[in-house]
Design a protein around this motif. Structure first.
Motif, mmCIF file in Angstrom:
data_model
loop_
_atom_site.group_PDB
_atom_site.id
_atom_site.type_symbol
_atom_site.label_atom_id
_atom_site.label_comp_id
_atom_site.label_asym_id
_atom_site.label_seq_id
_atom_site.Cartn_x
_atom_site.Cartn_y
_atom_site.Cartn_z
ATOM 1 N N GLN A 33 0.829 -1.205 0.000
ATOM 2 C CA GLN A 33 0.000 0.000 0.000
ATOM 3 C C GLN A 33 0.865 1.258 0.000
ATOM 4 N N ALA A 34 1.950 1.247 0.749
ATOM 5 C CA ALA A 34 2.847 2.407 0.770
ATOM 6 C C ALA A 34 3.443 2.642 -0.611
ATOM 7 N N GLN A 35 3.900 1.573 -1.240
ATOM 8 C CA GLN A 35 4.489 1.704 -2.568
ATOM 9 C C GLN A 35 3.456 2.183 -3.585
ATOM 10 N N SER A 37 0.811 3.902 -2.991
ATOM 11 C CA SER A 37 0.453 5.288 -2.660
ATOM 12 C C SER A 37 1.451 6.265 -3.259
ATOM 13 N N TYR A 80 0.832 10.080 6.369
ATOM 14 C CA TYR A 80 1.073 8.744 5.845
ATOM 15 C C TYR A 80 1.890 8.818 4.548
ATOM 16 N N TRP A 83 5.479 9.542 5.264
ATOM 17 C CA TRP A 83 6.120 8.334 5.781
ATOM 18 C C TRP A 83 6.356 7.334 4.652
ATOM 19 N N ALA A 84 5.353 7.110 3.835
ATOM 20 C CA ALA A 84 5.457 6.123 2.761
ATOM 21 C C ALA A 84 6.595 6.478 1.804
ATOM 22 N N GLU A 105 4.028 -2.019 10.279
ATOM 23 C CA GLU A 105 3.966 -0.719 9.611
ATOM 24 C C GLU A 105 4.321 0.393 10.599
ATOM 25 N N MET A 109 7.250 3.216 10.405
ATOM 26 C CA MET A 109 6.927 4.630 10.524
ATOM 27 C C MET A 109 7.793 5.295 11.598
#
Length: 187
Positions: A33-35, A37, A80, A83-84, A105, A109
């Protein structure tokens, strides 16, 4: 789809294994999800720039879109996204631990937050040192050890960060249910 209909396992040995597997799955999903995003934000900003939106306005509203998708506030989505991007672009070892389900996660963070003021080179040193231990340390210890390493690498930056933190101090008073009041302070 199977997770939606999965029934809890009453066998304690199997049950604890399922809990661990689900936690690892959450970490892997968090990394993905971070990638995604970061890729989404970059793509959306490129679309806006190509559409002729002035450079100062490119990126407006993107955090709101992410907030809707994540079901959180725009302010939380902005934090978020910061952070991502940090984890994806500057903390490869921490990202690897997250992708492999060996950390949470939140711990990733914490590493990003506690190294936010360091140079890329110093952040990479902290990342290389702390990442292999993320799965074995608790949240507070990750926070403390990451902060301590960062302070040793850049004591002047740590002092500046502390001075800047003074500006964020506040006391607030808000109404609460049943004729109560909520008093909050960041000191």
């Amino acid at each position: 789809e199977q997770l939606k209909v999965m029934q809890p396992n009453p066998d304690s040995a199997a049950g604890i294994e399922v809990i661990g597997l689900l936690e690892a799955l959450k970490a892997v999903a968090g990394a993905a999800q971070a990638q995604q995003s970061v890729v989404f934000v970059d793509a959306r900003c490129a679309e806006q720039a190509a559409a002729g939106i002035p450079a100062k306005q490119v990126g407006r509203g993107v955090a709101h879109e992410v907030a809707l998708a994540r079901r959180c506030s725009p302010a939380h989505a902005r934090k978020y996204l910061g952070w991502a991007r940090t984890v994806i672009t500057e903390l490869p070892n921490t990202l690897s631990e997250l992708r492999n389900g060996r950390t949470t996660e939140w711990r990733a963070m914490l590493v990003a937050r506690e190294t936010g003021w360091l140079s890329r080179a110093d952040r990479a040193r902290v990342d290389a040192d702390i990442a292999p231990r993320l799965g074995h340390l608790g949240d507070r210890r990750v926070e403390r050890e990451t902060r301590a390493m960062a302070q040793r690498l850049d004591p002047a930056g740590a002092a500046e960060r502390a001075r800047n933190a003074e500006r964020d101090r506040y006391v607030s008073l808000r109404p609460a249910p049943d004729t109560m009041t909520r008093l909050s302070a960041l000191l």
